[in-house]
Design a protein around this motif. Structure first.
Motif, short mmCIF file in Angstrom:
data_model
loop_
_atom_site.label_atom_id
_atom_site.label_comp_id
_atom_site.label_asym_id
_atom_site.label_seq_id
_atom_site.Cartn_x
_atom_site.Cartn_y
_atom_site.Cartn_z
N ARG A 1 0.83 -1.20 0.00
CA ARG A 1 0.00 0.00 0.00
C ARG A 1 0.87 1.26 0.00
O ARG A 1 0.58 2.23 -0.70
CB ARG A 1 -0.92 -0.04 1.22
N GLY A 2 1.96 1.22 0.76
CA GLY A 2 2.86 2.36 0.81
C GLY A 2 3.52 2.63 -0.53
O GLY A 2 3.70 3.77 -0.93
N ILE A 3 3.87 1.57 -1.23
CA ILE A 3 4.51 1.71 -2.54
C ILE A 3 3.54 2.35 -3.52
O ILE A 3 3.89 3.27 -4.26
CB ILE A 3 4.99 0.34 -3.05
N ALA A 4 2.32 1.86 -3.52
CA ALA A 4 1.31 2.41 -4.42
C ALA A 4 1.07 3.89 -4.11
O ALA A 4 0.94 4.71 -5.03
CB ALA A 4 0.00 1.62 -4.32
N GLU A 5 1.04 4.23 -2.86
CA GLU A 5 0.84 5.63 -2.47
C GLU A 5 2.00 6.50 -2.92
O GLU A 5 1.80 7.62 -3.38
CB GLU A 5 0.62 5.76 -0.95
N GLU A 6 3.22 5.98 -2.80
CA GLU A 6 4.40 6.71 -3.26
C GLU A 6 4.35 6.93 -4.76
O GLU A 6 4.68 8.01 -5.26
CB GLU A 6 5.69 5.99 -2.87
N LEU A 7 3.93 5.90 -5.49
CA LEU A 7 3.82 6.04 -6.94
C LEU A 7 2.76 7.06 -7.31
O LEU A 7 2.96 7.89 -8.21
CB LEU A 7 3.48 4.69 -7.58
N LYS A 8 1.64 7.03 -6.62
CA LYS A 8 0.57 8.00 -6.88
C LYS A 8 1.05 9.42 -6.60
O LYS A 8 0.75 10.35 -7.34
CB LYS A 8 -0.67 7.68 -6.04
N ARG A 9 1.81 9.58 -5.53
CA ARG A 9 2.35 10.90 -5.18
C ARG A 9 3.31 11.39 -6.26
O ARG A 9 3.25 12.54 -6.71
CB ARG A 9 3.04 10.85 -3.83
N GLU B 1 4.03 0.89 -13.72
CA GLU B 1 4.53 0.29 -12.48
C GLU B 1 3.42 0.23 -11.44
O GLU B 1 3.31 -0.76 -10.70
CB GLU B 1 5.72 1.07 -11.95
N LEU B 2 2.60 1.25 -11.37
CA LEU B 2 1.48 1.25 -10.42
C LEU B 2 0.49 0.15 -10.77
O LEU B 2 0.02 -0.57 -9.89
CB LEU B 2 0.79 2.62 -10.43
N ARG B 3 0.21 0.00 -12.07
CA ARG B 3 -0.70 -1.07 -12.50
C ARG B 3 -0.15 -2.43 -12.09
O ARG B 3 -0.86 -3.27 -11.56
CB ARG B 3 -0.91 -1.01 -14.01
N ARG B 4 1.15 -2.65 -12.31
CA ARG B 4 1.76 -3.92 -11.93
C ARG B 4 1.74 -4.12 -10.42
O ARG B 4 1.52 -5.23 -9.95
CB ARG B 4 3.19 -3.99 -12.44
N ALA B 5 1.97 -3.05 -9.67
CA ALA B 5 1.99 -3.16 -8.22
C ALA B 5 0.62 -3.56 -7.69
O ALA B 5 0.51 -4.39 -6.79
CB ALA B 5 2.43 -1.85 -7.59
N VAL B 6 -0.41 -2.97 -8.26
CA VAL B 6 -1.76 -3.26 -7.80
C VAL B 6 -2.17 -4.68 -8.17
O VAL B 6 -2.87 -5.35 -7.41
CB VAL B 6 -2.76 -2.23 -8.39
N SER B 7 -1.70 -5.17 -9.31
CA SER B 7 -2.10 -6.51 -9.74
C SER B 7 -1.15 -7.60 -9.26
O SER B 7 -1.39 -8.78 -9.51
CB SER B 7 -2.21 -6.56 -11.27
N ALA B 8 -0.08 -7.25 -8.55
CA ALA B 8 0.90 -8.24 -8.07
C ALA B 8 0.26 -9.14 -7.01
O ALA B 8 -0.52 -8.67 -6.18
CB ALA B 8 2.11 -7.53 -7.50
N PRO B 9 0.61 -10.43 -7.02
CA PRO B 9 0.01 -11.36 -6.06
C PRO B 9 0.41 -11.12 -4.61
O PRO B 9 -0.36 -11.40 -3.72
CB PRO B 9 0.49 -12.73 -6.54
N SER B 10 1.56 -10.55 -4.38
CA SER B 10 1.97 -10.29 -3.00
C SER B 10 2.74 -8.99 -2.93
O SER B 10 3.29 -8.51 -3.92
CB SER B 10 2.85 -11.43 -2.47
N ALA B 11 2.80 -8.45 -1.74
CA ALA B 11 3.50 -7.18 -1.54
C ALA B 11 4.98 -7.34 -1.87
O ALA B 11 5.59 -6.47 -2.48
CB ALA B 11 3.32 -6.69 -0.12
N SER B 12 5.59 -8.44 -1.48
CA SER B 12 7.02 -8.61 -1.73
C SER B 12 7.31 -8.73 -3.23
O SER B 12 8.32 -8.22 -3.71
CB SER B 12 7.56 -9.83 -0.99
N LYS C 1 10.48 0.05 -9.35
CA LYS C 1 11.75 0.80 -9.36
C LYS C 1 11.48 2.22 -8.88
O LYS C 1 11.80 3.17 -9.56
CB LYS C 1 12.32 0.80 -10.77
N ILE C 2 10.90 2.33 -7.72
CA ILE C 2 10.54 3.66 -7.20
C ILE C 2 11.77 4.56 -7.07
O ILE C 2 11.72 5.70 -7.49
CB ILE C 2 9.78 3.55 -5.87
N PRO C 3 12.87 4.08 -6.51
CA PRO C 3 14.02 4.98 -6.41
C PRO C 3 14.43 5.56 -7.75
O PRO C 3 14.74 6.74 -7.85
CB PRO C 3 15.11 4.09 -5.81
N SER C 4 14.41 4.75 -8.81
CA SER C 4 14.80 5.28 -10.11
C SER C 4 13.79 6.30 -10.61
O SER C 4 14.15 7.28 -11.26
CB SER C 4 14.99 4.17 -11.14
#
Length: 146
Positions: free
Chosen positions: A2-10, A72-83, A90-93
């Motif tokens: 959830r945090g990753i998705a929020e960072e991507l949205k931001r 990347e956000l689409r992939r994150a949301v559809s990923a089977p697990s958070a890990s 690639k949020i840092p990039s």
């Protein structure tokens, strides 16, 4: 996850805001180029078009980054697990690219400030004022039948 998705949205929102600001500035420089040409100042028109072109390049890079982040956000949301999502993102990039582009915008804005001091901004303001006066004068002549 959830945090990753929020960072991507931001990051997406920041880039979208910056693209909108750049497009407004691009249109301002195009308008100035038209005004300069109407006044017979090809040198000023050329300077305005060059500035607009550089800003267009940056806006295009931002738009490409927005597309990449959306994917990347689409992939994150559809990923089977958070890990799994975290491993693929690639949020840092994305943030590094945003920072690089932001620095480029700041460099161009610094150049614009230098141009102001060099008098180009003053020239454009003078052209705008002359155009206003010419418009009023033309209307007055029409009223008087001259």
């Amino acid at each position: 996850m959830r945090g990753i998705a929020e960072e991507l949205k931001r990051a997406l929102k920041l880039l979208e805001i910056e693209v909108a600001r750049l497009k407004e500035e691009i249109e301002l420089w195009r308008s100035r180029a038209r005004s300069a040409l109407r006044a017979g100042r090809e040198d000023l028109a050329r300077a305005a078009l060059e500035r607009g072109k550089r800003l267009e390049g940056i806006a295009s890079e931002y738009e490409a980054e927005i597309g990449r982040l959306r994917e990347e956000l689409r992939r994150a949301v559809s990923a089977p697990s958070a890990s799994a999502a975290e491993a693929r993102l690639k949020i840092p990039s994305a943030f590094a690219e945003y920072e690089r582009l932001k620095e480029e915008v700041e460099r161009i804005e610094a150049e614009a400030e230098e141009l102001k001091r060099a008098g180009i901004e003053v020239e454009f303001r003078r052209l705008e004022e002359e155009a206003k006066v010419e418009g009023v004068l033309r209307k007055l002549k029409e009223k008087l039948g001259l």
